[in-house]
Design a protein around this motif. Structure first.
Motif, PDB file in Angstrom:
ATOM      1  N   LYS A  60      54.136  20.017 -72.947  1.00  0.00           N
ATOM      2  CA  LYS A  60      52.986  20.855 -72.609  1.00  0.00           C
ATOM      3  C   LYS A  60      51.764  19.998 -72.316  1.00  0.00           C
ATOM      4  CE  LYS A  60      50.220  24.743 -74.172  1.00  0.00           C
ATOM      5  NZ  LYS A  60      49.967  25.730 -75.236  1.00  0.00           N
ATOM      6  N   VAL A  61      51.566  18.943 -73.074  1.00  0.00           N
ATOM      7  CA  VAL A  61      50.439  18.049 -72.831  1.00  0.00           C
ATOM      8  C   VAL A  61      50.611  17.326 -71.500  1.00  0.00           C
ATOM      9  CG1 VAL A  61      49.225  16.012 -73.689  1.00  0.00           C
ATOM     10  CG2 VAL A  61      49.928  17.796 -75.284  1.00  0.00           C
ATOM     11  N   LEU A  62      51.829  16.869 -71.208  1.00  0.00           N
ATOM     12  CA  LEU A  62      52.079  16.184 -69.938  1.00  0.00           C
ATOM     13  C   LEU A  62      51.885  17.127 -68.756  1.00  0.00           C
ATOM     14  CD1 LEU A  62      55.210  14.043 -70.896  1.00  0.00           C
ATOM     15  CD2 LEU A  62      52.925  13.199 -70.354  1.00  0.00           C
ATOM     16  N   SER A  63      52.293  18.373 -68.918  1.00  0.00           N
ATOM     17  CA  SER A  63      52.098  19.342 -67.847  1.00  0.00           C
ATOM     18  C   SER A  63      50.622  19.588 -67.597  1.00  0.00           C
ATOM     19  CB  SER A  63      52.813  20.650 -68.197  1.00  0.00           C
ATOM     20  OG  SER A  63      52.562  21.638 -67.236  1.00  0.00           O
ATOM     21  N   GLN A  64      49.842  19.673 -68.676  1.00  0.00           N
ATOM     22  CA  GLN A  64      48.405  19.876 -68.507  1.00  0.00           C
ATOM     23  C   GLN A  64      47.739  18.633 -67.926  1.00  0.00           C
ATOM     24  OE1 GLN A  64      47.230  22.865 -68.969  1.00  0.00           O
ATOM     25  NE2 GLN A  64      45.134  22.350 -68.373  1.00  0.00           N
ATOM     26  N   ALA A  65      48.260  17.448 -68.257  1.00  0.00           N
ATOM     27  CA  ALA A  65      47.727  16.219 -67.667  1.00  0.00           C
ATOM     28  C   ALA A  65      47.926  16.215 -66.151  1.00  0.00           C
ATOM     29  CB  ALA A  65      48.393  15.002 -68.305  1.00  0.00           C
ATOM     30  N   ARG A  66      49.072  16.731 -65.695  1.00  0.00           N
ATOM     31  CA  ARG A  66      49.314  16.828 -64.247  1.00  0.00           C
ATOM     32  C   ARG A  66      48.274  17.755 -63.595  1.00  0.00           C
ATOM     33  NH1 ARG A  66      53.758  16.690 -60.604  1.00  0.00           N
ATOM     34  NH2 ARG A  66      55.155  16.041 -62.284  1.00  0.00           N
ATOM     35  N   LYS A  67      47.978  18.889 -64.236  1.00  0.00           N
ATOM     36  CA  LYS A  67      46.989  19.815 -63.679  1.00  0.00           C
ATOM     37  C   LYS A  67      45.602  19.168 -63.630  1.00  0.00           C
ATOM     38  CE  LYS A  67      49.401  23.934 -65.374  1.00  0.00           C
ATOM     39  NZ  LYS A  67      49.315  25.136 -66.252  1.00  0.00           N
ATOM     40  N   ALA A  68      45.271  18.399 -64.669  1.00  0.00           N
ATOM     41  CA  ALA A  68      43.974  17.726 -64.677  1.00  0.00           C
ATOM     42  C   ALA A  68      43.884  16.698 -63.556  1.00  0.00           C
ATOM     43  CB  ALA A  68      43.737  17.071 -66.034  1.00  0.00           C
ATOM     44  N   LEU A  69      44.975  15.942 -63.339  1.00  0.00           N
ATOM     45  CA  LEU A  69      44.967  14.944 -62.266  1.00  0.00           C
ATOM     46  C   LEU A  69      44.914  15.604 -60.893  1.00  0.00           C
ATOM     47  CD1 LEU A  69      47.580  12.439 -63.740  1.00  0.00           C
ATOM     48  CD2 LEU A  69      45.118  12.074 -63.533  1.00  0.00           C
ATOM     49  N   ASP A  70      45.593  16.722 -60.721  1.00  0.00           N
ATOM     50  CA  ASP A  70      45.518  17.448 -59.453  1.00  0.00           C
ATOM     51  C   ASP A  70      44.091  17.898 -59.168  1.00  0.00           C
ATOM     52  OD1 ASP A  70      48.208  17.160 -58.865  1.00  0.00           O
ATOM     53  OD2 ASP A  70      48.781  19.017 -59.895  1.00  0.00           O
ATOM     54  N   TRP A  71      43.418  18.391 -60.182  1.00  0.00           N
ATOM     55  CA  TRP A  71      42.036  18.842 -59.996  1.00  0.00           C
ATOM     56  C   TRP A  71      41.117  17.664 -59.672  1.00  0.00           C
ATOM     57  CZ3 TRP A  71      37.446  17.902 -62.689  1.00  0.00           C
ATOM     58  CH2 TRP A  71      36.379  18.735 -62.351  1.00  0.00           C
ATOM     59  N   LEU A  72      41.288  16.540 -60.387  1.00  0.00           N
ATOM     60  CA  LEU A  72      40.466  15.366 -60.120  1.00  0.00           C
ATOM     61  C   LEU A  72      40.705  14.827 -58.714  1.00  0.00           C
ATOM     62  CD1 LEU A  72      40.767  13.450 -63.530  1.00  0.00           C
ATOM     63  CD2 LEU A  72      38.721  14.530 -62.599  1.00  0.00           C
ATOM     64  N   ALA A  73      41.964  14.830 -58.257  1.00  0.00           N
ATOM     65  CA  ALA A  73      42.275  14.319 -56.921  1.00  0.00           C
ATOM     66  C   ALA A  73      41.620  15.170 -55.840  1.00  0.00           C
ATOM     67  CB  ALA A  73      43.787  14.259 -56.729  1.00  0.00           C
ATOM     68  N   SER A  74      41.574  16.487 -56.061  1.00  0.00           N
ATOM     69  CA  SER A  74      40.987  17.368 -55.050  1.00  0.00           C
ATOM     70  C   SER A  74      39.467  17.333 -55.074  1.00  0.00           C
ATOM     71  CB  SER A  74      41.469  18.803 -55.278  1.00  0.00           C
ATOM     72  OG  SER A  74      41.055  19.275 -56.555  1.00  0.00           O
ATOM     73  N   VAL A  75      38.878  17.168 -56.240  1.00  0.00           N
ATOM     74  CA  VAL A  75      37.415  17.184 -56.343  1.00  0.00           C
ATOM     75  C   VAL A  75      36.820  15.835 -55.966  1.00  0.00           C
ATOM     76  CG1 VAL A  75      35.477  17.439 -57.942  1.00  0.00           C
ATOM     77  CG2 VAL A  75      37.385  19.034 -58.046  1.00  0.00           C
ATOM     78  N   ALA A  76      37.405  14.746 -56.517  1.00  0.00           N
ATOM     79  CA  ALA A  76      36.858  13.412 -56.264  1.00  0.00           C
ATOM     80  C   ALA A  76      37.373  12.784 -54.981  1.00  0.00           C
ATOM     81  CB  ALA A  76      37.181  12.501 -57.453  1.00  0.00           C
ATOM     82  N   LYS A  77      38.319  13.434 -54.311  1.00  0.00           N
ATOM     83  CA  LYS A  77      38.886  12.902 -53.064  1.00  0.00           C
ATOM     84  C   LYS A  77      39.489  11.512 -53.275  1.00  0.00           C
ATOM     85  CE  LYS A  77      37.108  16.534 -51.058  1.00  0.00           C
ATOM     86  NZ  LYS A  77      37.968  17.677 -50.682  1.00  0.00           N
ATOM     87  N   VAL A  78      40.278  11.401 -54.351  1.00  0.00           N
ATOM     88  CA  VAL A  78      40.887  10.132 -54.723  1.00  0.00           C
ATOM     89  C   VAL A  78      42.397  10.302 -54.721  1.00  0.00           C
ATOM     90  CG1 VAL A  78      41.033   8.335 -56.488  1.00  0.00           C
ATOM     91  CG2 VAL A  78      38.882   9.547 -56.132  1.00  0.00           C
ATOM     92  N   ASP A  79      43.087   9.261 -54.310  1.00  0.00           N
ATOM     93  CA  ASP A  79      44.552   9.276 -54.293  1.00  0.00           C
ATOM     94  C   ASP A  79      45.077   9.000 -55.698  1.00  0.00           C
ATOM     95  OD1 ASP A  79      47.205   9.241 -53.704  1.00  0.00           O
ATOM     96  OD2 ASP A  79      47.176   7.286 -52.694  1.00  0.00           O
ATOM     97  N   LEU A  80      45.610  10.019 -56.374  1.00  0.00           N
ATOM     98  CA  LEU A  80      46.182   9.897 -57.720  1.00  0.00           C
ATOM     99  C   LEU A  80      47.662  10.254 -57.712  1.00  0.00           C
ATOM    100  CD1 LEU A  80      43.314  11.552 -59.825  1.00  0.00           C
ATOM    101  CD2 LEU A  80      43.678   9.130 -59.375  1.00  0.00           C
ATOM    102  N   ALA A  81      48.317   9.997 -56.586  1.00  0.00           N
ATOM    103  CA  ALA A  81      49.727  10.366 -56.470  1.00  0.00           C
ATOM    104  C   ALA A  81      50.587   9.602 -57.464  1.00  0.00           C
ATOM    105  CB  ALA A  81      50.210  10.112 -55.041  1.00  0.00           C
ATOM    106  N   ASP A  82      50.271   8.325 -57.701  1.00  0.00           N
ATOM    107  CA  ASP A  82      51.061   7.525 -58.644  1.00  0.00           C
ATOM    108  C   ASP A  82      50.995   8.106 -60.048  1.00  0.00           C
ATOM    109  OD1 ASP A  82      52.633   5.200 -59.436  1.00  0.00           O
ATOM    110  OD2 ASP A  82      50.790   4.509 -60.404  1.00  0.00           O
ATOM    111  N   GLU A  83      49.809   8.494 -60.496  1.00  0.00           N
ATOM    112  CA  GLU A  83      49.664   9.059 -61.839  1.00  0.00           C
ATOM    113  C   GLU A  83      50.346  10.426 -61.928  1.00  0.00           C
ATOM    114  OE1 GLU A  83      47.375   7.686 -60.091  1.00  0.00           O
ATOM    115  OE2 GLU A  83      46.023   6.398 -61.254  1.00  0.00           O
ATOM    116  N   ILE A  84      50.229  11.218 -60.865  1.00  0.00           N
ATOM    117  CA  ILE A  84      50.797  12.566 -60.904  1.00  0.00           C
ATOM    118  C   ILE A  84      52.317  12.511 -60.988  1.00  0.00           C
ATOM    119  CG2 ILE A  84      51.061  14.697 -59.576  1.00  0.00           C
ATOM    120  CD1 ILE A  84      48.231  14.251 -58.512  1.00  0.00           C
ATOM    121  N   THR A  85      52.933  11.607 -60.265  1.00  0.00           N
ATOM    122  CA  THR A  85      54.400  11.513 -60.315  1.00  0.00           C
ATOM    123  C   THR A  85      54.902  11.024 -61.673  1.00  0.00           C
ATOM    124  OG1 THR A  85      54.238   9.274 -59.386  1.00  0.00           O
ATOM    125  CG2 THR A  85      54.562  11.109 -57.847  1.00  0.00           C
ATOM    126  N   LYS A  86      54.107  10.261 -62.386  1.00  0.00           N
ATOM    127  CA  LYS A  86      54.527   9.736 -63.683  1.00  0.00           C
ATOM    128  C   LYS A  86      54.334  10.744 -64.807  1.00  0.00           C
ATOM    129  CE  LYS A  86      53.863   4.866 -62.534  1.00  0.00           C
ATOM    130  NZ  LYS A  86      53.166   3.600 -62.839  1.00  0.00           N
TER     131      LYS A  86
END
Length: 718
Positions: free
Chosen positions: A583-609
């Motif tokens: 559950k924590v890992l799933s929420q971490a993915r949602k947080a990274l998705d939001w950061l990638a869309s707001v900050a316009k940063v490539d976080l694909a490596d973190e999201i896949t992990k």
């Protein structure tokens, strides 16, 4: 550590000692207060023997409390006889009372020390970053503006803001609904620690209830604020004061000089709220010794939401209704004579509440039902019983042993941790000791001796043998205190066959320890603090609770994010590296998705992990650090290289510089002097008062939630 401790001081008052929930013992010694802090030790043993060995296990600090500035204690010129006395105004400001607050009021959720001096000034003392104790607030300052609008006579107001006695009320904890097991939210501090109230009596025989809080605003003039909620006069009509013949000049003079000398606050009992806008309501009683009589003042506290308040620190508006209860103690004999302290005897689950009041050559105990404590009128709900004190040696006239006439000097409640039973301990100036429980109020036989009585006799006999006095020695009890099922007594020993003369260098006070209902054993002579569990599995589970709170902030609605984005990214990376909770890992993915869309940063490596636990994240390149993600990614303060993620406890840059990670924000601590430590397990944290960048607001918000170490529950230290 729990063996006898000998201090080079002489107590300056009865009830001369207080033991905080943090383990610190404060002893009143004239113009000074000595504070004993246990040393951090886990060794099963100590070098040396006796009081010398145990004294080495305590850090002793002496602070001077009788030095005031003109602003803190203004000069008072002679006034009329009714409102002026050369005693308090010209005294040396020696200590006449002290008590630690409930835990949570001081910084880092520690206890604050309240000290009352003979100048009738009540002050707060706290320890600073360099380990130096200093005065941080004066309670009298809140009384003058409060009574200024009520009393026009300036001379009479002098008596209104002079404090004669005080007592800390139990913390009033705001009830919260039970949270779900999957909910990572943390109850507010008012529910975890409670709200703090101080009951005081002034020189005009008013009982005043003061709401005390610590200011979180760094720009505030004083670190503590006070709000007077109510005041109730406990003066009686002259014809009701039956110590002397009513109507005589002596009775009038005695009545004018009668003061409230002792005060003790009882428990809070929650009641249904009458107003739909109210958060909660609670009732509590305060017992007062007025002259030789007993007074009880009832307080009804109502908390209302303070959403319209300008200060974010004020979450609840407090309303208090106070009045004197004249019916609860009506069963006391009309000729009773109170001469000492008061103590409430109760537990949160007990159906009855007791009040012990020291009297002349004995003690009165009032036994309340919960209904009677709340003021509900019903016959037979308040029972009164007298316990006379008898000497344990000697033979009196007839079959009865001789009475013990010495004044009661100390009372304390100690909780037996095994049975969860409160036990009353008391001592007199003549060395008489006794204990009592709630169930023992109905007993007809005498009170049993305290478990520390044997240690008192041992100290007395040592002086008797050393000076060959043939048994003519006296042991006096000056104070009692308790903490975590332990009891400590402050005693002095004196010669009894001649006039005693001693210099300051010869002053000695001995502290003796015991359990609530049993004596100490050999294993108790050295108190070893348990070592916190630092196993990887335990730390990982505790870290997931911190990660869950950060990642699930605002229920996952990051559009209202109050924390910094850099912290949110660090929490997500820490979950990838350390967490095994899906559950924590799933929420971490949602947080990274939001950061990638707001900050316009490539976080694909973190999201896949985020799919599998136990991954690592490589350090970012120079282009990424200088691009749009410079406010998200960590950068070495020494060489400007990126920081890799391979551990939740340490960080290393691409050039090899190694740093410790904060235990809450999980950011690397790269500057000296910006951190605080857990006093128990030693984990390092970023200090909300020492960081000066964009993380200051975030650290302050998290410090209000994680105000103690989330891994061991220890208190922080600078």
């Amino acid at each position: 550590m729990l063996g006898p401790v000998e201090l080079q001081l002489f107590p300056s008052c009865y009830n001369c000692m207080s033991w905080s929930a943090d383990g610190e013992i404060a002893v009143a010694a004239g113009e000074y207060v000595q504070i004993l802090t246990p040393k951090q030790t886990t060794e099963k043993g100590a070098n040396g023997s006796g009081s010398q060995a145990t004294s080495q296990n305590w850090n002793v600090t002496r602070i001077r409390v009788n030095v005031f500035t003109n602003q803190e204690w203004p000069i008072i010129y002679p006034q009329k006889r009714e409102n002026f006395s050369i005693g308090p105004e010209q005294s040396l400001s020696t200590v006449v009372g002290l008590a630690w607050s409930p835990p949570g009021l001081a910084k880092y959720r520690r206890c604050i020390l309240a000290v009352l001096t003979s100048s009738l000034v009540l002050s707060f003392y706290d320890i600073g970053p360099q380990g130096k104790w200093s005065r941080v607030a004066i309670v009298n300052d809140c009384l003058n503006p409060y009574f200024k609008s009520l009393v026009d006579d300036e001379e009479l107001r002098l008596r209104k803001f002079n404090i004669r006695a005080f007592s800390w009320c139990p913390p009033l904890k705001v009830p919260v609904a039970e949270q779900r097991a999957t909910d990572y939210s943390v109850p507010p501090s008012e529910s975890r620690w409670g709200m703090y109230f101080l009951a005081i009596t002034n020189d005009d025989n008013d009982e005043v209830l003061v709401h005390t809080r610590r200011s979180t605003d760094v720009t505030s003039v004083s670190p503590y604020s006070f709000e007077v909620l109510s005041h109730t006069s406990v003066d009686e009509h002259l014809e009701d004061y039956q110590t002397t013949q009513p109507g005589t000049l002596f009775s009038s003079a005695l009545k004018a000089r009668t003061r409230a000398t002792s005060i003790s606050a009882g428990p809070w009992i929650y009641q249904p709220t009458r107003d739909s806008t109210s958060v909660c309501s609670a009732l509590g009683n305060v017992a007062i010794t007025w002259g030789t009589k007993l007074k009880i003042v009832r307080h009804v506290i109502t908390l209302m939401s303070a959403d319209q308040q300008t200060s974010a620190a004020v979450k609840y508006k407090v309303r208090c209704d106070s009045d004197e209860d004249t019916t609860s103690h009506g069963g006391l004999p009309s000729n009773y004579h109170l001469t000492g302290p008061l103590q409430w005897l109760y537990t949160d689950e007990s159906f009855e509440i007791g009040l012990a009041a020291a009297s002349f050559a004995g003690m009165f105990v009032l036994r309340f039902s919960r209904a009677a404590y709340q003021g509900q009128k019903a016959a037979g709900q308040v029972q009164v019983k007298e316990f006379p004190f008898y000497e344990t040696t000697g033979v009196g006239m007839g079959d009865d042993p001789p009475r013990h006439w010495e004044q009661t000097t100390a009372m304390v409640i100690a909780l037996d941790e095994e049975s969860q039973t409160p036990i009353l301990h008391l001592g007199t100036v003549g060395g008489y000791t006794a204990t009592m429980t709630l169930s023992g109020i109905q007993q007809s036989y005498g009170l049993p001796q305290a478990p520390w009585k044997r240690q008192l006799e041992n100290v007395r006999e040592q002086l008797d043998i050393a000076r060959d006095l043939g048994g003519y020695t006296i042991a006096r009890i000056w104070g009692l205190a308790s903490c975590d099922g332990l009891v400590v007594a402050a005693i002095t020993v004196h010669t009894g066959d001649s006039i005693e003369y001693r210099t300051s260098a010869e002053e000695r006070t001995t502290l003796i320890f015991s359990h609530a209902n049993t004596e100490l054993t050999e294993s108790d002579l050295v108190l070893s603090r348990p070592v916190p569990d630092r196993s990887p599995d335990t730390l990982r589970k505790q870290r997931e609770g911190v990660l869950g709170y950060i990642l699930f902030v605002e229920n996952g609605d990051y559009s209202r994010l109050s924390l910094s984005r850099k912290l949110l990214y660090a929490a997500a990376c820490c979950a990838i590296v350390d967490s095994q909770n899906e559950k924590v890992l799933s929420q971490a993915r949602k947080a990274l998705d939001w950061l990638a869309s707001v900050a316009k940063v490539d976080l694909a490596d973190e999201i896949t992990k985020c799919s599998t636990p136990g991954n690592t994240i490589e350090a970012k390149s120079t282009e990424q650090l200088n691009g749009l993600g410079q406010h998200l990614f960590e950068q070495c303060a020494i060489c400007d290289a990126g920081m890799s993620w391979y551990s939740a406890m340490e960080a290393q840059c691409a050039a090899g510089h190694l740093f410790v990670r904060c235990g809450v924000t999980f950011l690397a601590i790269q500057e000296p002097g910006v951190s605080k430590l857990c006093s128990r397990c030693g984990i390092e944290y970023l200090s909300e008062d020492l960081v000066h960048d964009e993380l200051k607001h975030t650290c302050r918000l998290l410090s209000d939630v994680f105000d103690t170490c989330p891994y061991c529950g220890g208190k922080f230290q600078a």
